[in-house]
Design an enzyme around this catalytic site. Structure first.
Site, PDB file in Angstrom:
ATOM      1  N   GLY A  50       0.790  -1.229   0.000  1.00  0.00           N
ATOM      2  CA  GLY A  50       0.000   0.000   0.000  1.00  0.00           C
ATOM      3  C   GLY A  50       0.821   1.276   0.000  1.00  0.00           C
ATOM      4  O   GLY A  50       0.263   2.364  -0.028  1.00  0.00           O
ATOM      5  N   HIS A  51       2.145   1.162   0.000  1.00  0.00           N
ATOM      6  CA  HIS A  51       3.008   2.364   0.108  1.00  0.00           C
ATOM      7  C   HIS A  51       4.178   2.264  -0.855  1.00  0.00           C
ATOM      8  O   HIS A  51       5.296   1.988  -0.414  1.00  0.00           O
ATOM      9  CB  HIS A  51       3.513   2.494   1.538  1.00  0.00           C
ATOM     10  N   PHE A  52       4.115   2.471  -2.014  1.00  0.00           N
ATOM     11  CA  PHE A  52       2.956   2.725  -2.869  1.00  0.00           C
ATOM     12  C   PHE A  52       2.948   1.624  -3.918  1.00  0.00           C
ATOM     13  O   PHE A  52       4.018   1.240  -4.389  1.00  0.00           O
ATOM     14  CB  PHE A  52       3.088   4.094  -3.541  1.00  0.00           C
TER      15      PHE A  52
END
EC number: 4.2.1.59
Length: 144
Positions: A50-52
């Protein structure tokens, strides 16, 4: 006195475990004074989902946490603090200077500059290939 600690020895000193144990080895340790550790950053790290997703970057707060874990090894190696936990007391002057990405080897260095009772301060620097990725002054308190 310099010491080498592998992951199993690190786990005997600090309570962190997967997925939050962010130090793979300690290559230098002067109990109660300083430590140098390493984190091999791989594409399989949970936070990259999720990052990224299109440009994986290690979150700066996790770099600071990795530095704090190395600092915890340094302070909790002191005889009077063995078996205890080091908590964050504060983070000052944090600067993020370089992205940390999959494939990087993060060198995590901390010098404990002041210890008074159960509280202390450390100067922490994270580098990749000799270039500063992050730095901060970390405040800690040793508890049960």
């Amino acid at each position: 006195m310099e010491k080498f600690l592998d992951i199993n020895e690190i786990k005997k000193i600090i309570p962190h475990r997967y997925p939050f144990l962010l130090v793979d080895k300690i290559t230098e340790l002067e109990e109660g004074k300083s430590a140098v550790g390493y984190k091999n950053v791989t594409a399989n790290e949970y936070f990259f989902n999720g990052h990224f997703p299109e440009e994986p970057v290690m979150p700066g707060v996790l770099i600071i946490e990795a530095l704090a874990q190395v600092g915890a090894v340094a302070i909790l190696s002191k005889e009077e603090f063995k078996g205890k936990i080091a908590y964050f007391g504060g983070i000052n002057k944090a600067k993020f200077r370089k992205k940390v990405v999959p494939g990087d080897v993060l060198k995590l260095s901390i010098d404990l500059t002041k210890i008074k009772g159960v509280a202390g301060v450390g100067k922490a620097v994270a580098t990749v290939d000799g270039k500063v990725a992050a730095e901060a002054e970390l405040l800690f308190v040793v508890g049960k």
